[in-house]
Design a protein around this motif. Structure first.
Motif, PDB file in Angstrom:
ATOM      1  N   ILE A  68       0.760  -7.761 -18.675  1.00  0.00           N
ATOM      2  CA  ILE A  68       0.057  -6.567 -18.173  1.00  0.00           C
ATOM      3  C   ILE A  68      -0.435  -6.815 -16.748  1.00  0.00           C
ATOM      4  O   ILE A  68      -0.285  -5.968 -15.864  1.00  0.00           O
ATOM      5  N   LEU A  69      -1.002  -7.999 -16.503  1.00  0.00           N
ATOM      6  CA  LEU A  69      -1.484  -8.335 -15.155  1.00  0.00           C
ATOM      7  C   LEU A  69      -0.328  -8.396 -14.155  1.00  0.00           C
ATOM      8  O   LEU A  69      -0.441  -7.896 -13.020  1.00  0.00           O
ATOM      9  N   ASP A  70       0.760  -9.009 -14.581  1.00  0.00           N
ATOM     10  CA  ASP A  70       1.941  -9.079 -13.706  1.00  0.00           C
ATOM     11  C   ASP A  70       2.453  -7.671 -13.376  1.00  0.00           C
ATOM     12  O   ASP A  70       2.825  -7.368 -12.238  1.00  0.00           O
ATOM     13  N   ASN A  71       2.448  -6.814 -14.380  1.00  0.00           N
ATOM     14  CA  ASN A  71       2.908  -5.446 -14.191  1.00  0.00           C
ATOM     15  C   ASN A  71       1.980  -4.697 -13.223  1.00  0.00           C
ATOM     16  O   ASN A  71       2.450  -3.963 -12.342  1.00  0.00           O
ATOM     17  N   GLN A  72       0.678  -4.887 -13.367  1.00  0.00           N
ATOM     18  CA  GLN A  72      -0.281  -4.228 -12.467  1.00  0.00           C
ATOM     19  C   GLN A  72      -0.086  -4.709 -11.028  1.00  0.00           C
ATOM     20  O   GLN A  72      -0.148  -3.920 -10.090  1.00  0.00           O
ATOM     21  N   TYR A  73       0.146  -5.999 -10.878  1.00  0.00           N
ATOM     22  CA  TYR A  73       0.375  -6.564  -9.548  1.00  0.00           C
ATOM     23  C   TYR A  73       1.648  -5.971  -8.943  1.00  0.00           C
ATOM     24  O   TYR A  73       1.673  -5.567  -7.773  1.00  0.00           O
ATOM     25  N   ALA A  74       2.710  -5.918  -9.738  1.00  0.00           N
ATOM     26  CA  ALA A  74       3.982  -5.368  -9.249  1.00  0.00           C
ATOM     27  C   ALA A  74       3.823  -3.901  -8.864  1.00  0.00           C
ATOM     28  O   ALA A  74       4.346  -3.452  -7.832  1.00  0.00           O
ATOM     29  N   THR A  75       3.080  -3.163  -9.656  1.00  0.00           N
ATOM     30  CA  THR A  75       2.851  -1.742  -9.352  1.00  0.00           C
ATOM     31  C   THR A  75       2.065  -1.609  -8.045  1.00  0.00           C
ATOM     32  O   THR A  75       2.392  -0.758  -7.194  1.00  0.00           O
ATOM     33  N   ALA A  76       1.050  -2.443  -7.866  1.00  0.00           N
ATOM     34  CA  ALA A  76       0.255  -2.407  -6.630  1.00  0.00           C
ATOM     35  C   ALA A  76       1.120  -2.770  -5.425  1.00  0.00           C
ATOM     36  O   ALA A  76       1.009  -2.156  -4.354  1.00  0.00           O
ATOM     37  N   GLN A  77       1.993  -3.763  -5.605  1.00  0.00           N
ATOM     38  CA  GLN A  77       2.901  -4.154  -4.524  1.00  0.00           C
ATOM     39  C   GLN A  77       3.835  -2.997  -4.157  1.00  0.00           C
ATOM     40  O   GLN A  77       4.135  -2.768  -2.989  1.00  0.00           O
ATOM     41  N   MET A  78       4.310  -2.294  -5.176  1.00  0.00           N
ATOM     42  CA  MET A  78       5.196  -1.159  -4.913  1.00  0.00           C
ATOM     43  C   MET A  78       4.451  -0.080  -4.131  1.00  0.00           C
ATOM     44  O   MET A  78       5.033   0.556  -3.240  1.00  0.00           O
ATOM     45  N   ASP A  79       3.169   0.120  -4.411  1.00  0.00           N
ATOM     46  CA  ASP A  79       2.376   1.094  -3.647  1.00  0.00           C
ATOM     47  C   ASP A  79       2.350   0.723  -2.170  1.00  0.00           C
ATOM     48  O   ASP A  79       2.525   1.581  -1.291  1.00  0.00           O
ATOM     49  N   VAL A  80       2.146  -0.576  -1.895  1.00  0.00           N
ATOM     50  CA  VAL A  80       2.130  -1.056  -0.508  1.00  0.00           C
ATOM     51  C   VAL A  80       3.497  -0.851   0.137  1.00  0.00           C
ATOM     52  O   VAL A  80       3.605  -0.367   1.280  1.00  0.00           O
ATOM     53  N   MET A  81       4.541  -1.205  -0.591  1.00  0.00           N
ATOM     54  CA  MET A  81       5.895  -1.076  -0.052  1.00  0.00           C
ATOM     55  C   MET A  81       6.248   0.400   0.187  1.00  0.00           C
ATOM     56  O   MET A  81       6.876   0.740   1.201  1.00  0.00           O
ATOM     57  N   ILE A  82       5.835   1.263  -0.728  1.00  0.00           N
ATOM     58  CA  ILE A  82       6.108   2.699  -0.570  1.00  0.00           C
ATOM     59  C   ILE A  82       5.371   3.237   0.653  1.00  0.00           C
ATOM     60  O   ILE A  82       5.941   4.005   1.441  1.00  0.00           O
ATOM     61  N   LYS A  83       4.133   2.831   0.836  1.00  0.00           N
ATOM     62  CA  LYS A  83       3.355   3.292   1.993  1.00  0.00           C
ATOM     63  C   LYS A  83       4.027   2.838   3.286  1.00  0.00           C
ATOM     64  O   LYS A  83       4.199   3.627   4.223  1.00  0.00           O
ATOM     65  N   HIS A  84       4.422   1.578   3.333  1.00  0.00           N
ATOM     66  CA  HIS A  84       5.090   1.049   4.532  1.00  0.00           C
ATOM     67  C   HIS A  84       6.413   1.774   4.775  1.00  0.00           C
ATOM     68  O   HIS A  84       6.725   2.176   5.903  1.00  0.00           O
ATOM     69  N   GLN A  85       7.190   1.946   3.718  1.00  0.00           N
ATOM     70  CA  GLN A  85       8.490   2.592   3.872  1.00  0.00           C
ATOM     71  C   GLN A  85       8.321   4.056   4.276  1.00  0.00           C
ATOM     72  O   GLN A  85       9.140   4.588   5.030  1.00  0.00           O
ATOM     73  N   SER A  86       7.278   4.694   3.829  1.00  0.00           N
ATOM     74  CA  SER A  86       7.005   6.082   4.235  1.00  0.00           C
ATOM     75  C   SER A  86       6.772   6.166   5.739  1.00  0.00           C
ATOM     76  O   SER A  86       7.220   7.123   6.396  1.00  0.00           O
ATOM     77  N   MET A  87       6.098   5.158   6.291  1.00  0.00           N
ATOM     78  CA  MET A  87       5.882   5.122   7.742  1.00  0.00           C
ATOM     79  C   MET A  87       7.205   4.905   8.475  1.00  0.00           C
ATOM     80  O   MET A  87       7.456   5.516   9.517  1.00  0.00           O
ATOM     81  N   VAL A  88       8.060   4.040   7.934  1.00  0.00           N
ATOM     82  CA  VAL A  88       9.382   3.813   8.530  1.00  0.00           C
ATOM     83  C   VAL A  88      10.178   5.119   8.527  1.00  0.00           C
ATOM     84  O   VAL A  88      10.800   5.485   9.532  1.00  0.00           O
ATOM     85  N   VAL A  89      10.153   5.824   7.407  1.00  0.00           N
ATOM     86  CA  VAL A  89      10.872   7.095   7.297  1.00  0.00           C
ATOM     87  C   VAL A  89      10.332   8.092   8.317  1.00  0.00           C
ATOM     88  O   VAL A  89      11.104   8.800   8.988  1.00  0.00           O
TER      89      VAL A  89
END
Length: 152
Positions: A68-89
């Motif tokens: 569960i903790l690993d999943n929460q971390y991965a989800t949080a990382q995806m939020d960061v990556m999505i935010k960054h990629q949105s800026m690239v787009v």
């Protein structure tokens, strides 16, 4: 005047080359935007998969805290990556828009140059026509004058 029409055609050729180069630049920018949008969509899909996995982990009979903790971390990382990629787009969208404006301007300039060339060519043809008419009048006058001399 013929040289002027030729020069105008040369300018038009340059305008067409510039327009074609800008079309290529636009295609490259659009392709890069599409690539970045695909990456963003991949991140969004991956986050959705993590959220689905999180739901399944919470509904399991035995709670696996580390998973569960690993999943929460991965989800949080995806939020960061999505935010960054949105800026690239967003940057790529701005680039596409700049090139689109440049292309529109190049098309307008080419069309204007075509119009100017066509007008100059029409003027050239009119001058040629007037010159021919003048020569025909001179020939007719000369011929008529010669006949008058022969008749006398």
């Amino acid at each position: 005047m013929a040289r002027f029409v030729y020069r105008m055609q040369s300018v038009l050729n340059i305008k067409q080359q510039t327009e074609n180069q800008t079309k290529m630049e636009f295609a490259v920018a659009q392709a890069e935007l599409n690539k970045q949008l695909d990456i963003l969509q991949e991140y969004i899909d991956r986050k959705a998969a993590y959220l689905q996995e999180a739901e399944e982990l919470r509904n399991d009979e035995s709670l696996k805290l580390q998973d569960i903790l690993d999943n929460q971390y991965a989800t949080a990382q995806m939020d960061v990556m999505i935010k960054h990629q949105s800026m690239v787009v967003q940057k790529e969208e701005q680039k596409v828009e700049r090139v689109r404006i440049k292309l529109t301007r190049n098309i307008q300039e080419r069309k204007m140059q075509e119009t100017l060339r066509d007008r100059a060519f029409a003027e050239f043809l009119e001058e040629q026509k007037q010159e021919e008419a003048k020569e025909n009048d001179q020939r007719t006058s000369f011929t008529y004058g010669q006949r008058q001399k022969e008749d006398n």
